[in-house]
Design a protein around this motif. Structure first.
Motif, PDB file in Angstrom:
ATOM      1  N   VAL A 213       0.842  -1.206   0.000  1.00  0.00           N
ATOM      2  CA  VAL A 213       0.000   0.000   0.000  1.00  0.00           C
ATOM      3  C   VAL A 213       0.876   1.255   0.000  1.00  0.00           C
ATOM      4  N   SER A 214       2.045   1.154  -0.592  1.00  0.00           N
ATOM      5  CA  SER A 214       2.979   2.273  -0.623  1.00  0.00           C
ATOM      6  C   SER A 214       2.507   3.357  -1.588  1.00  0.00           C
ATOM      7  N   ILE A 393      -2.620   5.348   7.897  1.00  0.00           N
ATOM      8  CA  ILE A 393      -1.560   6.357   7.826  1.00  0.00           C
ATOM      9  C   ILE A 393      -0.214   5.791   8.265  1.00  0.00           C
ATOM     10  N   SER A 394      -0.208   5.017   9.344  1.00  0.00           N
ATOM     11  CA  SER A 394       1.059   4.469   9.824  1.00  0.00           C
ATOM     12  C   SER A 394       1.609   3.414   8.882  1.00  0.00           C
ATOM     13  N   VAL A 395       0.725   2.542   8.379  1.00  0.00           N
ATOM     14  CA  VAL A 395       1.192   1.477   7.486  1.00  0.00           C
ATOM     15  C   VAL A 395       1.810   2.077   6.226  1.00  0.00           C
ATOM     16  N   ILE A 396       1.131   3.062   5.630  1.00  0.00           N
ATOM     17  CA  ILE A 396       1.630   3.665   4.392  1.00  0.00           C
ATOM     18  C   ILE A 396       2.925   4.421   4.641  1.00  0.00           C
ATOM     19  N   ASN A 397       2.941   5.252   5.680  1.00  0.00           N
ATOM     20  CA  ASN A 397       4.149   6.026   5.962  1.00  0.00           C
ATOM     21  C   ASN A 397       5.352   5.142   6.253  1.00  0.00           C
ATOM     22  N   CYS A 398       5.114   4.043   6.938  1.00  0.00           N
ATOM     23  CA  CYS A 398       6.237   3.182   7.312  1.00  0.00           C
ATOM     24  C   CYS A 398       6.721   2.332   6.140  1.00  0.00           C
ATOM     25  N   LEU A 399       5.887   2.132   5.145  1.00  0.00           N
ATOM     26  CA  LEU A 399       6.382   1.521   3.907  1.00  0.00           C
ATOM     27  C   LEU A 399       7.235   2.521   3.135  1.00  0.00           C
ATOM     28  N   ASP A 400       6.777   3.778   3.099  1.00  0.00           N
ATOM     29  CA  ASP A 400       7.506   4.802   2.346  1.00  0.00           C
ATOM     30  C   ASP A 400       8.850   5.137   2.994  1.00  0.00           C
ATOM     31  N   ASP A 401       8.887   5.164   4.321  1.00  0.00           N
ATOM     32  CA  ASP A 401      10.133   5.433   5.049  1.00  0.00           C
ATOM     33  C   ASP A 401      10.059   4.729   6.397  1.00  0.00           C
ATOM     34  N   PRO A 402      10.664   3.546   6.525  1.00  0.00           N
ATOM     35  CA  PRO A 402      10.535   2.766   7.754  1.00  0.00           C
ATOM     36  C   PRO A 402      11.447   3.215   8.900  1.00  0.00           C
TER      37      PRO A 402
END
Length: 523
Positions: A213-214, A393-402
């Motif tokens: 879901v990036s 929001i957390s899942v997407i953000n953490c894929l984009d920049d973990p």
């Protein structure tokens, strides 16, 4: 209570504790921006919209292996006054013959002489974009509504597009009610426990989809949508996080960029740490602007100076932390709810009067309005969450920049965050633990964004924007090869349709007529 927010058309603010860009707030009415600055423009953009025709248009080159997705027709069906449908896309673009998901779509048809489809995104990440089409009359001026079908979509993992799921509603209540600035070892352990529970819940309830879901994958979905809509080049209007999504699309598909407007722009080059510092400073600026307005109005209930007002708010939050306030519901107002209730109205100057009411009530011992605002912040209605935005929001953000830090490391960052924001700094420092322990890793390689080869992209920034500080719009416009900076001097998040005729006219001139505003134009 809802009478307090009669001016609000859409508020979609997402959890600040996730340490990411917060989404768009749009309101009607004049935001004290009566600017009608000179409407100079410098050039004409190529015509990139499609008129309706019996002959399907050429929608450009199709990536190998994705022919069936690019060639699909959307089966639109009536949903109220709009049209709804779905778009099929692969879960993993590296494996197009594997599993697929359906992307939920909603279209508000053009009310006049249609020139094409305008794809829109309200921000987040995590906001379901179909709501933008559903509320099209609130988001967009009638000039734009007349000429474009407004097409909103729920990005993969959000809304009705295979939403990620991590926590029960009761667990979400506890998540948002928790102290965002833990002040003892027990509360610090609670932060760690909440994060572990969140990520294990995502893994259990959502599984492998949560690794797909990036933002890059959503941008790829947008190109499939472009082809399905019959657009050779994509007209796009993105707000807040939607500007990052638009810039990402421009990097991957520069030849397919049509008339792009990116409002409330983020700096796509900022990693998590620098982005969190920037946003902390933005909310501090917005709070001080609110207090300055209160003081300048005379007899400010929070104090005679901005510093006195800040101290009053600090003391109030400390008191609520020590003893939650009663409300008109069965739940008390905790310090976590109070924090989100405080920051929500900072998204628009038109909503500062709501914050006045909430703080005056809280100072008198009633937390009802702050709790109401906190619930609105988290999309909680009638005791349940109506979407998954707090989780997505957390899942997407953490894929984009973990990138993340451990709870033990957070105090090492207090000084620089408190320098950026004496009021909110420690909260944003604690947000740096959000991605700690995530089990998901994107399969998409990171990209550097400059949009080389794209058509002109109009980038809009507001000088006292809390969620996407103005300097980030300046940075995005500089980084995009074809970026054109348009500035609004004002308060609140985003600029379009906020009572500033100069901004609105420039946006309409570009999206409708292809007239590119002068780079650096100020409104």
């Amino acid at each position: 209570m809802k009478k307090l927010i009669v001016a609000i058309i859409v508020i979609w603010a997402l959890v600040i504790a996730a340490g990411a860009t917060v989404a768009v707030v749009l309101v009607t009415g004049d935001d004290n921006d009566d600017s009608s600055a000179d409407q100079d423009s410098t050039s004409e953009a190529p015509s990139d919209t499609q008129s309706e025709s019996s002959t399907p248009p050429d929608t450009g080159e199709v990536p190998a292996g994705l022919e069936s997705f690019y060639g699909q027709q959307i089966a639109w069906e009536s949903c109220g006054s709009n049209q709804c449908g779905t778009l099929e896309v692969p879960v993993d673009y590296a494996e197009p013959t594997g599993e697929t998901i359906d992307i939920a779509l909603e279209m508000a048809p053009a009310t006049g002489d249609r020139i094409g489809s305008l794809v829109v995104n309200p921000g987040g990440p995590g906001a379901p974009g179909t709501s933008t089409a559903e509320e099209a009359d609130g988001y967009f001026g009638q000039e734009l509504r007349a000429r474009y079908d407004i097409v909103g979509f729920d990005p993969r993992g959000t809304g009705d597009s295979s939403p990620v799921d991590c926590l029960t509603d009761a667990d979400l209540d506890a998540y948002i009610a928790a102290d965002p600035d833990p002040d003892d070892r027990r509360e610090e352990r609670d932060v760690v426990a909440h994060q572990e529970e969140f990520w294990s819940g995502c893994e259990e309830k959502t599984g492998d989809l949560a690794a797909h879901v990036s933002t890059i994958e959503v941008a790829r979905d947008m190109d499939v949508l472009r082809a399905a809509l019959g657009e050779q080049k994509l007209p796009y209007f993105g707000f807040s996080y939607g500007t990052r999504l638009g810039a990402t699309y421009a990097e991957i598909f520069p030849a397919n960029v049509g008339r792009f407007v990116l409002d409330g722009a983020v700096d796509p080059s900022l990693p998590t740490l620098e982005g969190s510092l920037s946003q902390a400073e933005g909310f501090e600026t917005a709070l001080r602007a609110y207090l300055e307005d209160c003081v300048d109005g005379g007899d400010c209930f929070l104090g005679d100076t901005v510093d006195e007002g800040l101290q009053t708010i600090d003391d109030l939050l400390a008191d609520i932390d020590a003893e939650p306030l009663p409300t008109n519901e069965e739940r008390d107002l905790t310090v976590g709810n109070a924090f989100y209730g405080l920051v929500l109205p900072l998204y628009s100057k038109d909503n500062w009067s709501i914050l006045d009411t909430a703080l005056e009530e809280a100072l008198a011992g009633d937390g009802s309005t702050l709790l109401f605002l906190s619930d609105f912040y988290g999309s909680r209605e009638n005791g349940e969450y109506v979407d998954n935005s707090l989780e997505a929001i957390s899942v997407i953000n953490c894929l984009d920049d973990p990138w993340s830090i451990s709870a033990e490391e957070v105090p090492d960052y207090f000084d620089e965050f408190e320098e950026a924001s004496p009021t909110f700094g420690r909260v944003f420092a604690w947000s740096l633990v959000t991605c700690h322990g995530t089990p998901f890793e994107t399969t998409e390689p990171a990209i550097e964004i400059d949009g080389s080869g794209a058509a002109p992209i109009v980038v809009i920034g507001t000088t006292r924007d809390p969620a996407t500080p103005y300097q980030e719009a300046v940075a995005m416009a500089e980084q995009l090869e074809s970026g054109v900076l348009l500035s609004r001097d004002g308060d609140g998040h985003t600029a379009y349709n906020r009572g500033n005729a100069c901004i609105d006219d420039a946006v309409h001139a570009y999206l409708i007529d292809g007239t590119v505003p002068a780079d650096g134009k100020e409104c």
